[in-house]
Design an enzyme around this catalytic site. Sequence first.
Site, PDB file in Angstrom:
ATOM      1  N   ASN A 160      -2.661  18.908  -0.932  1.00 16.77           N
ATOM      2  CA  ASN A 160      -3.707  18.108  -0.277  1.00 16.77           C
ATOM      3  C   ASN A 160      -3.572  18.159   1.242  1.00 16.77           C
ATOM      4  OD1 ASN A 160      -4.432  15.422   1.101  1.00 16.77           O
ATOM      5  ND2 ASN A 160      -5.739  15.452  -0.695  1.00 16.77           N
ATOM      6  N   LYS A 166       0.863  -1.198   0.000  1.00 15.17           N
ATOM      7  CA  LYS A 166       0.000   0.000   0.000  1.00 15.17           C
ATOM      8  C   LYS A 166       0.883   1.227   0.000  1.00 15.17           C
ATOM      9  CE  LYS A 166      -4.221   1.631   0.203  1.00 15.17           C
ATOM     10  NZ  LYS A 166      -3.877   2.470  -0.971  1.00 15.17           N
ATOM     11  N   THR A 184      -5.632  12.666   5.376  1.00 17.53           N
ATOM     12  CA  THR A 184      -4.264  12.765   5.893  1.00 17.53           C
ATOM     13  C   THR A 184      -4.188  13.948   6.861  1.00 17.53           C
ATOM     14  OG1 THR A 184      -3.468  11.865   3.818  1.00 17.53           O
ATOM     15  CG2 THR A 184      -1.829  12.898   5.242  1.00 17.53           C
ATOM     16  N   LYS A 200       4.558   2.754   8.557  1.00 11.73           N
ATOM     17  CA  LYS A 200       3.322   3.510   8.832  1.00 11.73           C
ATOM     18  C   LYS A 200       2.125   2.576   8.986  1.00 11.73           C
ATOM     19  CE  LYS A 200       2.986   7.078   6.231  1.00 11.73           C
ATOM     20  NZ  LYS A 200       2.744   8.001   5.094  1.00 11.73           N
ATOM     21  N   LYS A 212       5.441   2.035  -2.767  1.00  8.38           N
ATOM     22  CA  LYS A 212       5.385   3.421  -3.251  1.00  8.38           C
ATOM     23  C   LYS A 212       5.747   3.431  -4.723  1.00  8.38           C
ATOM     24  CE  LYS A 212       4.709   7.601  -1.399  1.00  8.38           C
ATOM     25  NZ  LYS A 212       4.000   7.962  -0.161  1.00  8.38           N
ATOM     26  N   SER A 238      -7.711   5.185   3.305  1.00  7.26           N
ATOM     27  CA  SER A 238      -7.530   4.339   2.125  1.00  7.26           C
ATOM     28  C   SER A 238      -7.912   2.888   2.450  1.00  7.26           C
ATOM     29  CB  SER A 238      -6.071   4.365   1.657  1.00  7.26           C
ATOM     30  OG  SER A 238      -5.840   5.469   0.827  1.00  7.26           O
TER      31      SER A 238
HETATM   32  N1  LIG Z   1      -1.715  12.915  -0.080  1.00  4.10           N
HETATM   33  C1  LIG Z   1      -1.680  12.070   0.921  1.00  4.10           C
HETATM   34  O1  LIG Z   1      -2.684  11.406   1.231  1.00  4.10           O
HETATM   35  C2  LIG Z   1      -0.447  11.903   1.745  1.00  4.10           C
HETATM   36  C3  LIG Z   1       0.655  12.718   1.577  1.00  4.10           C
HETATM   37  N2  LIG Z   1       1.724  12.591   2.440  1.00  4.10           N
HETATM   38  C4  LIG Z   1       2.894  13.428   2.302  1.00  4.10           C
HETATM   39  O2  LIG Z   1       2.543  14.794   2.497  1.00  4.10           O
HETATM   40  C5  LIG Z   1       3.406  15.643   1.729  1.00  4.10           C
HETATM   41  C6  LIG Z   1       2.564  16.530   0.838  1.00  4.10           C
HETATM   42  O3  LIG Z   1       1.774  15.710  -0.009  1.00  4.10           O
HETATM   43  P1  LIG Z   1       0.456  16.244  -0.749  1.00  4.10           P
HETATM   44  O4  LIG Z   1      -0.110  17.384   0.002  1.00  4.10           O
HETATM   45  O5  LIG Z   1      -0.365  15.076  -1.056  1.00  4.10           O
HETATM   46  O6  LIG Z   1       1.087  16.765  -2.119  1.00  4.10           O
HETATM   47  P2  LIG Z   1       0.527  17.889  -3.099  1.00  4.10           P
HETATM   48  O7  LIG Z   1       1.182  17.632  -4.382  1.00  4.10           O
HETATM   49  O8  LIG Z   1      -0.948  17.953  -3.037  1.00  4.10           O
HETATM   50  O9  LIG Z   1       1.082  19.224  -2.445  1.00  4.10           O
HETATM   51  C7  LIG Z   1       2.437  19.442  -2.200  1.00  4.10           C
HETATM   52  C8  LIG Z   1       2.605  20.845  -1.694  1.00  4.10           C
HETATM   53  O10 LIG Z   1       3.978  21.061  -1.364  1.00  4.10           O
HETATM   54  C9  LIG Z   1       4.419  22.244  -2.033  1.00  4.10           C
HETATM   55  N3  LIG Z   1       5.851  22.182  -2.327  1.00  4.10           N
HETATM   56  C10 LIG Z   1       6.501  21.480  -3.284  1.00  4.10           C
HETATM   57  N4  LIG Z   1       7.819  21.707  -3.225  1.00  4.10           N
HETATM   58  C11 LIG Z   1       8.000  22.565  -2.209  1.00  4.10           C
HETATM   59  C12 LIG Z   1       9.132  23.187  -1.646  1.00  4.10           C
HETATM   60  N5  LIG Z   1      10.357  22.958  -2.125  1.00  4.10           N
HETATM   61  N6  LIG Z   1       8.944  24.002  -0.584  1.00  4.10           N
HETATM   62  C13 LIG Z   1       7.710  24.250  -0.115  1.00  4.10           C
HETATM   63  N7  LIG Z   1       6.604  23.691  -0.600  1.00  4.10           N
HETATM   64  C14 LIG Z   1       6.750  22.868  -1.635  1.00  4.10           C
HETATM   65  C15 LIG Z   1       3.594  22.296  -3.303  1.00  4.10           C
HETATM   66  O11 LIG Z   1       3.646  23.599  -3.837  1.00  4.10           O
HETATM   67  P3  LIG Z   1       2.819  23.985  -5.163  1.00  4.10           P
HETATM   68  O12 LIG Z   1       1.400  24.066  -4.693  1.00  4.10           O
HETATM   69  O13 LIG Z   1       3.398  25.308  -5.540  1.00  4.10           O
HETATM   70  O14 LIG Z   1       3.062  22.899  -6.140  1.00  4.10           O
HETATM   71  C16 LIG Z   1       2.230  21.896  -2.741  1.00  4.10           C
HETATM   72  O15 LIG Z   1       1.598  23.001  -2.134  1.00  4.10           O
HETATM   73  C17 LIG Z   1       4.345  14.681   0.982  1.00  4.10           C
HETATM   74  O16 LIG Z   1       5.500  14.490   1.750  1.00  4.10           O
HETATM   75  C18 LIG Z   1       3.545  13.385   0.934  1.00  4.10           C
HETATM   76  O17 LIG Z   1       4.354  12.247   0.767  1.00  4.10           O
HETATM   77  C19 LIG Z   1       1.715  11.703   3.474  1.00  4.10           C
HETATM   78  C20 LIG Z   1       0.646  10.888   3.676  1.00  4.10           C
HETATM   79  C21 LIG Z   1      -0.481  10.846   2.761  1.00  4.10           C
HETATM   80  O1  LIG Z   2      -3.372   6.189   1.052  1.00  5.69           O
HETATM   81  C1  LIG Z   2      -2.452   5.432   0.835  1.00  5.69           C
HETATM   82  O2  LIG Z   2      -2.602   4.285   0.479  1.00  5.69           O
HETATM   83  C2  LIG Z   2      -1.011   5.866   1.012  1.00  5.69           C
HETATM   84  C3  LIG Z   2      -0.792   7.346   1.045  1.00  5.69           C
HETATM   85  C4  LIG Z   2       0.692   7.605   1.071  1.00  5.69           C
HETATM   86  O3  LIG Z   2       1.352   7.503   0.058  1.00  5.69           O
HETATM   87  C5  LIG Z   2       1.350   7.920   2.324  1.00  5.69           C
HETATM   88  O4  LIG Z   2       0.767   7.735   3.392  1.00  5.69           O
HETATM   89  O5  LIG Z   2       2.520   8.352   2.275  1.00  5.69           O
END
Ligand SMILES: NC(=O)C1=CN([C@@H]2O[C@H](COP(=O)(O)OP(=O)(O)OC[C@H]3O[C@@H](n4cnc5c(N)ncnc54)[C@H](OP(=O)(O)O)[C@@H]3O)[C@@H](O)[C@H]2O)C=CC1
Ligand SMILES: O=C(O)CCC(=O)C(=O)O
Length: 419
Positions: free
Chosen positions: A224, A73, A193, A97, A109, A352
């Site tokens: 997100n 996952k 998340t 996790k 991943k 999920s």
């Molecule tokens: N989505 C999920 O369900 C999960 C996500 N995560 C983790 O959370 C983190 C964010 O994921 P998610 O929100 O889904 O991703 P998104 O792609 O939705 O958003 C990423 C955000 O980070 C910003 N960003 C990218 N590069 C930089 C930088 N160098 N400095 C500052 N901000 C930056 C982006 O900016 P811009 O808007 O300008 O592109 C955007 O706002 C990641 O580490 C991911 O692995 C963990 C668990 C689950």
């Molecule tokens: O929802 C999932 O299956 C995994 C999301 C994810 O990539 C994470 O938790 O880093």
Amino acid sequence: MAEKTDGVNLWQAVVEQLDHLASLLQLDPGVHAILREPKRALEVSIPVKMDDGSLKIFKGFRVHHNLNRGPGKGGIRYHPEVTLDEIKALAALMTWKCAVVDLPYGGAKGGVICDPKKLSPKELEGLTRRYTSELIPLLGPERDIPAPDVGTNSQVMAWIMDTFSMDKGYSVPSVVTGKPLSIGGSQGREGATARGCVFSLLEALKVLGQSPESQSVVIQGFGNVGRHVALDLYERGFQIIGISDSQGGIYNPQGLNPQELYECKLKTGSVVHFPQGERITNQELLELECDILVPAALEHQITGANASQIKAQLIVEGANGPTTPEADQILEEKGIFVIPDILANAGGVVVSYFEWVQGLQAYFWSYEEVDQKLERLMRKAFLDVYELAQKKKVSMRLAAHMIAVSRVAEATRLRGIYP
Ligand SMILES: NC(=O)C1=CN([C@@H]2O[C@H](COP(=O)(O)OP(=O)(O)OC[C@H]3O[C@@H](n4cnc5c(N)ncnc54)[C@H](OP(=O)(O)O)[C@@H]3O)[C@@H](O)[C@H]2O)C=CC1
Ligand SMILES: O=C(O)CCC(=O)C(=O)O
């Protein structure tokens, strides 16, 4: 971004952490050796017909780290700086996790080296479908179930599900999670998340004897995770004073309204254009005077170079791997309470899991039911980790990894590691 920060990339950091755990937990050397390597890693080449008629080859990966507790996952990342090492590390973090919140999954991943912002919808769909078709031997509801991560969303999940289903000849919704609701997604997955981050933060404030009112919050990342954390905390009365995205940050000590900030980002492309605040860099943002810091962007943002400048007393790791090992040591010495990534951001994979269960049963739950189950599970996981941290006098990160690695090691040992 698995770039060298503090002389270590994310995969090296994950392996070093496991090695430390192995001696602390006195892991069987065979189990330790198995956990040090991914079970399998697939690299694929993805030809895409671009809108201008040219052909472009992209590179993609999918890694299964450990599948002893269940099918793989983990999300799929579309980002220009994806590397195989980064995806290996993120897959291992998924193994830990899923184990720390006790889900019946292993860790996986995927990633594609691309800039989704520079692709048209047609190019993005072509890339996603070709990448999925290359991954088909690894995927399936009982094998490996992708989900969104950086640069991907519910539309990308819909294309993955459709491509996999075309290959099978019938619909297989449970091959991915984070799908749109109309094709078998779950209520609450999009904000899950962030919601998990908020539940673990509220639990942390409780054990630390602090009230949520008047806490100032800084959030790195407005995608997100970051955006939903901001909206949720704002609704609860927290004061959000700094937010950033890839172009920089915006600071207002009087407080920012995340909904207005989002509308500005939709119109202008970035939070930096928000008129009611001061424009700052991402580095300045991390070092702002505040109570709570939520890194919710990319890995290795808090490093040996800036950790001593962090002012927050509580860090909620919305991102995966935002803190280097060197920085972690500094934060611990400074007495900062860190809710580690594998716990703080587990809400996404928890919902999920709920989506997968609902899909397999073809029986769907209300938002309230999903949210209650998520809250119960997150609060329990937080308290399990907190109690172990107190008992063993170790950091929350170490306690979370002790629980996770023990569970994975137990499953690996019970299933048998030697022929
Ligand atoms: N989505 C999920 O369900 C999960 C996500 N995560 C983790 O959370 C983190 C964010 O994921 P998610 O929100 O889904 O991703 P998104 O792609 O939705 O958003 C990423 C955000 O980070 C910003 N960003 C990218 N590069 C930089 C930088 N160098 N400095 C500052 N901000 C930056 C982006 O900016 P811009 O808007 O300008 O592109 C955007 O706002 C990641 O580490 C991911 O692995 C963990 C668990 C689950
Ligand atoms: O929802 C999932 O299956 C995994 C999301 C994810 O990539 C994470 O938790 O880093």
